[in-house]
Design an enzyme around this catalytic site. Sequence first.
Site, short mmCIF file in Angstrom:
data_model
loop_
_atom_site.label_atom_id
_atom_site.label_comp_id
_atom_site.label_asym_id
_atom_site.label_seq_id
_atom_site.Cartn_x
_atom_site.Cartn_y
_atom_site.Cartn_z
N ARG A 166 0.84 -1.22 0.00
CA ARG A 166 0.00 0.00 0.00
C ARG A 166 0.87 1.27 0.00
O ARG A 166 0.54 2.26 0.67
CB ARG A 166 -0.93 0.04 1.22
CG ARG A 166 -1.98 -1.05 1.26
CD ARG A 166 -3.04 -0.85 0.18
NE ARG A 166 -4.22 -1.66 0.39
CZ ARG A 166 -4.36 -2.93 0.01
NH1 ARG A 166 -3.37 -3.54 -0.62
NH2 ARG A 166 -5.48 -3.58 0.23
N SER A 240 -10.98 -1.06 3.52
CA SER A 240 -10.16 -1.34 4.71
C SER A 240 -9.77 -0.03 5.36
O SER A 240 -9.25 0.86 4.69
CB SER A 240 -8.86 -2.04 4.33
OG SER A 240 -9.10 -3.24 3.66
N GLU A 336 -5.25 2.98 6.86
CA GLU A 336 -4.91 2.68 5.46
C GLU A 336 -5.29 3.82 4.52
O GLU A 336 -4.51 4.18 3.65
CB GLU A 336 -5.58 1.36 5.07
CG GLU A 336 -5.05 0.75 3.78
CD GLU A 336 -5.85 1.16 2.57
OE1 GLU A 336 -5.34 1.04 1.45
OE2 GLU A 336 -7.00 1.62 2.72
N1 EPU Z 1 -10.76 -11.47 9.44
C1 EPU Z 1 -11.36 -11.69 10.65
N2 EPU Z 1 -12.32 -10.82 11.08
C2 EPU Z 1 -12.68 -9.76 10.34
C3 EPU Z 1 -12.06 -9.51 9.10
C4 EPU Z 1 -11.08 -10.40 8.66
O1 EPU Z 1 -11.05 -12.63 11.37
O2 EPU Z 1 -13.58 -9.03 10.78
C5 EPU Z 1 -9.76 -12.45 8.97
C6 EPU Z 1 -10.29 -13.24 7.82
O3 EPU Z 1 -11.05 -14.33 8.22
C7 EPU Z 1 -9.04 -13.67 7.08
C8 EPU Z 1 -8.08 -12.55 7.38
O4 EPU Z 1 -8.64 -11.78 8.45
O5 EPU Z 1 -8.50 -14.86 7.59
C9 EPU Z 1 -7.82 -11.69 6.17
O6 EPU Z 1 -9.07 -11.26 5.61
P1 EPU Z 1 -9.22 -10.98 4.03
O7 EPU Z 1 -8.68 -12.08 3.24
O8 EPU Z 1 -10.61 -10.53 3.78
O9 EPU Z 1 -8.25 -9.80 3.77
P2 EPU Z 1 -7.86 -8.55 4.64
O10 EPU Z 1 -6.46 -8.73 5.10
O11 EPU Z 1 -8.92 -8.30 5.62
C10 EPU Z 1 -6.87 -7.30 2.55
C11 EPU Z 1 -6.92 -5.93 1.94
C12 EPU Z 1 -8.23 -5.73 1.20
C13 EPU Z 1 -8.36 -6.81 0.16
C14 EPU Z 1 -8.29 -8.18 0.85
C15 EPU Z 1 -8.34 -9.35 -0.10
C16 EPU Z 1 -5.57 -4.51 3.37
C17 EPU Z 1 -5.58 -3.39 4.37
N3 EPU Z 1 -6.77 -4.92 2.97
O12 EPU Z 1 -7.89 -7.36 3.53
O13 EPU Z 1 -8.18 -4.46 0.57
O14 EPU Z 1 -9.57 -6.69 -0.56
O15 EPU Z 1 -7.04 -8.28 1.55
O16 EPU Z 1 -7.09 -9.66 -0.58
O17 EPU Z 1 -4.49 -4.95 2.97
C18 EPU Z 1 -8.74 -2.15 0.85
O18 EPU Z 1 -7.54 -1.90 0.83
O19 EPU Z 1 -9.60 -1.23 0.99
C19 EPU Z 1 -9.19 -3.53 0.75
C20 EPU Z 1 -10.46 -3.86 0.85
#
Ligand code: EPU
Length: 342
Positions: A166, A240, A336
């Site tokens: 990012r 995010s 973010e």
């Molecule tokens: N999780 C939880 N509780 C929650 C949310 C997430 O336990 O309330 C756990 C999920 O179960 C999973 C892990 O956290 O095991 C990661 O979740 P996810 O794969 O949805 O990805 P993320 O790390 O939450 C990142 C990006 C997103 C992107 C997703 C998919 C960042 C800050 N965010 O989210 O980007 O869509 O990966 O790859 O890196 C954005 O930047 O606005 C954005 C949406």
Amino acid sequence: MAIIRTSAVPLTSISTFRMGGTVAEMALVESEQDLQELFASMPADRKWIVIGGGSNVVFPDGDSDILVIRFAPADIRFEKIDEDTTHLIAPAGAVWDSVVAFAVEHGLSGIEALSAIPGSVGATPIQNVGAYGVETSDVFHSLRAFDVTTNEFVSFSKDDCRFGYRDSIFKHEGKKRFVITEVSYALSTDEPNVPQYPGVADYLASQSITRASLSDIRNAIIHIRSTKLPDPREIASVGSFFKNAIVPRIDAEKLKAEYPTLAVFPINESLSKVGAGSLIDTAGLKGKRFGTISVYKNNALVLVNEGGATREELKNVVEMIIGEVQKKFGITLEPEPELLEF
Ligand code: EPU
């Protein structure tokens, strides 16, 4: 070609978080020439900012005399490089997801995992937009930008951009100096890589798909995002709100042993990623409402403006979340989106 000027623009109308006061003027430019003319006509001390889809910025409250510059969408073009590689060249103002749809329709792989991300092309290199295992830097070829210090257009290679998680040069030295006007992505005619995410495999299995096409992958991502991320047309958010945390692997493993619900992914020998969403969730804050701001019920990484939130209210909630996570896990989360001050 023309510059379309509008005065007294409420920032709530150009931000998916629907926050912010009013700016004196907005200029919509259609071309690089328009941009050059706009800067040529501007007093040197005029404050300006370029805004894309307004989906990753938080605007300040109150009235400001800043000039908001936006790009009108323009045509996308291709340049075939060889049998396997085609460059897709998109203007800064193009809607990112329409670029992804266009690539998928034309059988070009590389950005299908970045489906359904709100915002415009110009923003993708700035924050190195990423999702489902793909980052802009993985497919980035080059970009064109206007250098406001020399009034000339310059080209940036991938190395020039200094991409990180990012992050890029445009968040540091390049800020307030370069205005991105066009981005070129190197796409492939090869079979697409299916993102190694459980949700993707589940979706494909539910549709009885064994060999996923580009549009199958796009549909899977659209489906997953719709369950985890609010539609900005219905719910005010910036996706995010916090970056995932990178911590020493040994600390992450200790935390995981104590809190099994944490999402911990080893990155290398010494570092691990801890999902910020899982930290906030495990701290018990998911779905909680704090005045005008709430933690989204389906994803603790997302903050929602329930209506009329001020920067002060947001700041208090953000500080509280960072404090709770710090107290419980010893990890300091970082926002973010860009929290703008004019
Ligand atoms: N999780 C939880 N509780 C929650 C949310 C997430 O336990 O309330 C756990 C999920 O179960 C999973 C892990 O956290 O095991 C990661 O979740 P996810 O794969 O949805 O990805 P993320 O790390 O939450 C990142 C990006 C997103 C992107 C997703 C998919 C960042 C800050 N965010 O989210 O980007 O869509 O990966 O790859 O890196 C954005 O930047 O606005 C954005 C949406």
